[in-house]
Design a protein around this motif. Sequence first.
Motif, short mmCIF file in Angstrom:
data_model
loop_
_atom_site.label_atom_id
_atom_site.label_comp_id
_atom_site.label_asym_id
_atom_site.label_seq_id
_atom_site.Cartn_x
_atom_site.Cartn_y
_atom_site.Cartn_z
N TYR A 168 0.87 -1.17 0.00
CA TYR A 168 0.00 0.00 0.00
C TYR A 168 0.91 1.22 0.00
O TYR A 168 1.66 1.43 0.96
CB TYR A 168 -0.91 0.00 1.23
N GLN A 169 0.86 1.97 -1.09
CA GLN A 169 1.75 3.10 -1.29
C GLN A 169 3.19 2.63 -1.07
O GLN A 169 3.64 1.73 -1.76
CB GLN A 169 1.33 4.28 -0.42
N ARG B 80 -3.37 6.99 7.87
CA ARG B 80 -3.94 6.30 6.72
C ARG B 80 -4.39 4.89 7.07
O ARG B 80 -5.19 4.30 6.36
CB ARG B 80 -2.91 6.18 5.59
N LEU B 81 -3.82 4.32 8.15
CA LEU B 81 -4.00 2.90 8.45
C LEU B 81 -4.76 2.65 9.73
O LEU B 81 -4.71 3.43 10.67
CB LEU B 81 -2.64 2.21 8.56
N GLU C 247 -4.43 -2.65 7.82
CA GLU C 247 -3.19 -3.38 7.66
C GLU C 247 -3.30 -4.65 8.49
O GLU C 247 -3.55 -4.60 9.68
CB GLU C 247 -1.99 -2.56 8.13
N ALA D 27 -8.89 -2.30 1.84
CA ALA D 27 -9.76 -1.13 1.91
C ALA D 27 -11.17 -1.58 1.53
O ALA D 27 -11.34 -2.39 0.61
CB ALA D 27 -9.28 -0.04 0.96
N TYR E 217 -3.04 -5.36 2.80
CA TYR E 217 -3.68 -4.06 2.95
C TYR E 217 -5.06 -4.15 2.33
O TYR E 217 -5.20 -4.55 1.17
CB TYR E 217 -2.83 -2.96 2.31
N ASP F 276 0.18 6.28 11.94
CA ASP F 276 -0.06 6.54 10.53
C ASP F 276 -1.58 6.68 10.34
O ASP F 276 -2.31 5.70 10.41
CB ASP F 276 0.49 5.40 9.68
N ARG G 74 -10.15 4.64 6.05
CA ARG G 74 -8.77 4.20 6.23
C ARG G 74 -8.57 2.81 5.64
O ARG G 74 -9.51 2.07 5.41
CB ARG G 74 -8.42 4.20 7.72
N THR G 75 -7.33 2.47 5.42
CA THR G 75 -6.96 1.14 4.92
C THR G 75 -6.56 0.28 6.11
O THR G 75 -5.83 0.73 6.99
CB THR G 75 -5.80 1.25 3.91
#
Length: 166
Positions: free
Chosen positions: A52-53, A116-117, A76, A67, A65, A114, A73-74
């Motif tokens: 992921y990225q 994003r996660l 993990e 979504a 990862y 983070d 958010r994603t």
Amino acid sequence: MNIKKQHPIFTKSLVGVITIIVLGSVILIRGTKGKTEFLTITGRITYLEKTYQELPNRHHGKFRYLAIENYPRTFELFVGKDFGDFKPQFERIDDLRAGDNIVVYFEENSNETDARLNRLIQFIDKDGQPYFVRGSKDKNGGYSLIVIGILLGGLIFYLKKTGRII
């Protein structure tokens, strides 16, 4: 005359022991929760990959990862199975596909490093069947901290009783 001042470390040490036991208890409680005690979201998978990225930074191949629609958010997931890994109790993540409708059980943590996660996924179900069940690392970690706290507490009381600390 020079009088040596002794510092009372017993009380400070006891506060540390109590903190360790409370932390262990909180972790143990999280590790023994059932599905119904977690936040739940149902949605269609929009992303499911090993990267992921720029992530993962290490242990490539041991993460997935995920979504889903309706969640910003994603997730993990750690799926490592090597000796010493905190592997999941049950895992069939690679059997899922983008577009599958799933139910995710998770926790939220505002202290996540983070934004994003979300790394606190506990269970994933599809059509009533489990596809991911988090391992027992929280349960084992909680028990370990409680035992360490009790042993340290015993040592501190022993040292206080023998006059080695005040």
